[in-house]
Design an enzyme around this catalytic site. Structure first.
Site, short mmCIF file in Angstrom:
data_model
loop_
_atom_site.label_atom_id
_atom_site.label_comp_id
_atom_site.label_asym_id
_atom_site.label_seq_id
_atom_site.Cartn_x
_atom_site.Cartn_y
_atom_site.Cartn_z
N LYS A 129 -3.32 -1.56 -4.44
CA LYS A 129 -4.15 -0.61 -5.19
C LYS A 129 -5.37 -0.35 -4.32
O LYS A 129 -6.16 -1.26 -4.07
CB LYS A 129 -4.55 -1.20 -6.54
CG LYS A 129 -5.52 -0.33 -7.34
CD LYS A 129 -5.98 -1.05 -8.61
CE LYS A 129 -7.01 -0.24 -9.37
NZ LYS A 129 -7.50 -0.96 -10.58
N TYR A 137 -5.51 -5.55 -4.14
CA TYR A 137 -6.45 -4.61 -4.76
C TYR A 137 -7.71 -4.58 -3.92
O TYR A 137 -8.47 -5.55 -3.87
CB TYR A 137 -6.74 -5.06 -6.19
CG TYR A 137 -7.73 -4.21 -6.96
CD1 TYR A 137 -8.04 -2.90 -6.59
CD2 TYR A 137 -8.37 -4.71 -8.09
CE1 TYR A 137 -8.95 -2.13 -7.30
CE2 TYR A 137 -9.28 -3.95 -8.82
CZ TYR A 137 -9.56 -2.67 -8.42
OH TYR A 137 -10.46 -1.91 -9.13
N VAL A 162 -3.07 3.29 -10.24
CA VAL A 162 -3.42 2.29 -11.25
C VAL A 162 -4.63 2.87 -11.96
O VAL A 162 -5.71 2.97 -11.38
CB VAL A 162 -3.71 0.91 -10.64
CG1 VAL A 162 -4.08 -0.08 -11.74
CG2 VAL A 162 -2.49 0.42 -9.86
N THR A 194 -10.81 -3.58 -15.60
CA THR A 194 -10.94 -2.76 -16.80
C THR A 194 -10.69 -3.58 -18.05
O THR A 194 -11.19 -3.25 -19.13
CB THR A 194 -9.98 -1.56 -16.71
OG1 THR A 194 -10.28 -0.82 -15.52
CG2 THR A 194 -10.13 -0.64 -17.92
#
Length: 289
Positions: free
Chosen positions: A162, A134, A204, A46
């Site tokens: 995550k 992740y 998250v 992001t």
């Protein structure tokens, strides 16, 4: 490793020429900490990590650590599909004073499960920091199998994941078969409540840029046993959670912040800003919050 219930996957503000804008970043950090954020992820997807240089990432780590000044944990995105480069960046992040690193599953080169295990193990062994894995197969193609995540959880400083696979069965298996102090976070805002229901820790989040306080209230209601109220908040927030991903992330959330009066600049190519129809749709959803 306790990074709270809501960790914001923070966008990277740019100026009109596309350079990192640290003044805007300072304003953004203060805004997020006042609106439900328990920790910050810097230079993640992001944050447009694919189009940030190594030097920019290090500068972002250093600035954020200084600006946060211990108020919340800072998590550095240091993962890539190059193990040696990830080790180097992880060491730089540790020197910058971050509290944790996040390592995405290697993308494009499609490693085997054993390859991913060795990749993460090699990086974890080169740092004293806690590591959050992740898993986001929608972006990386390669998916970290629950069995591999469970095996990685045996490494002392690999302490969280995550999970953005959307596979609740796999996520439940990870939660059930890892130690109590290994935390599983949703990587999808819309699955925060379902993942809490199977024993997850939190999320998250991208949507926390816009509705962080509401998400905190949802989690608080759930943990206090007010599940019906939590479900109502989830239903209320789901439209904005979905709208923020109708165009490639983070173009929608950057536009949403601008609509709320927070100038964070645009996105870097190959990402492009929202078109007028997308902007109007997003504005309509925000107005109904």
């Amino acid at each position: 490793m306790n990074v709270g219930n809501i960790s914001t996957a923070m966008i990277t503000p740019f100026d009109s020429k596309g350079n990192v804008d640290f003044q805007k970043l300072s304003t953004l950090i203060d805004y997020l900490l006042k609106n439900g954020t328990d920790s910050l992820v810097v230079a993640g997807t992001t944050g447009e990590s694919p189009t940030l240089s190594t030097e920019e990432k290090i500068a972002l780590f250093e600035f954020t650590v200084k600006e946060v000044n211990g108020r919340v944990p800072v998590i550095a995105g240091t993962g890539s599909n190059n193990t040696k480069d990830s080790i180097k960046l992880t060491k730089k992040a540790e020197e910058a004073g971050v509290d944790c690193v996040m390592l995405v599953t290697p993308y494009y080169n499609k490693p085997s499960q054993e390859g991913m295990y060795r990749h993460f193990k090699a990086i974890a062994e080169e740092t004293s920091l806690p590591v959050m894995l992740y898993n986001v197969p929608g972006r990386t193609v390669a998916s970290l199998a629950p069995e591999t995540a469970i095996r990685l959880a045996e490494i002392p400083n690999i302490s969280a994941i995550k999970e953005a696979s959307g596979d609740l069965d796999a996520i439940t298996k990870i939660i059930a078969e890892t130690p109590e102090d290994f935390y599983v976070y949703s990587g999808d805002d819309g699955l925060t409540l379902p993942i809490l229901a199977v024993g997850g820790r939190g999320v998250v989040s991208v949507a926390s840029h816009i509705v962080g306080s509401d998400m905190q209230q949802m989690i608080k209601n759930y943990t206090n046993g007010q599940t019906a109220t939590a479900a109502l908040i989830h239903q209320k927030l789901l439209p904005i959670m979905k709208e923020l991903f109708k165009a490639p992330n983070p173009a929608p959330v950057k536009t949403a912040l601008q609509l709320k009066g927070l100038d964070v600049g645009s996105v870097r190519l190959p990402l492009i800003p929202l078109n007028e129809d997308e902007r109007l749709s997003l504005s309509s959803v925000i107005s109904e919050l």
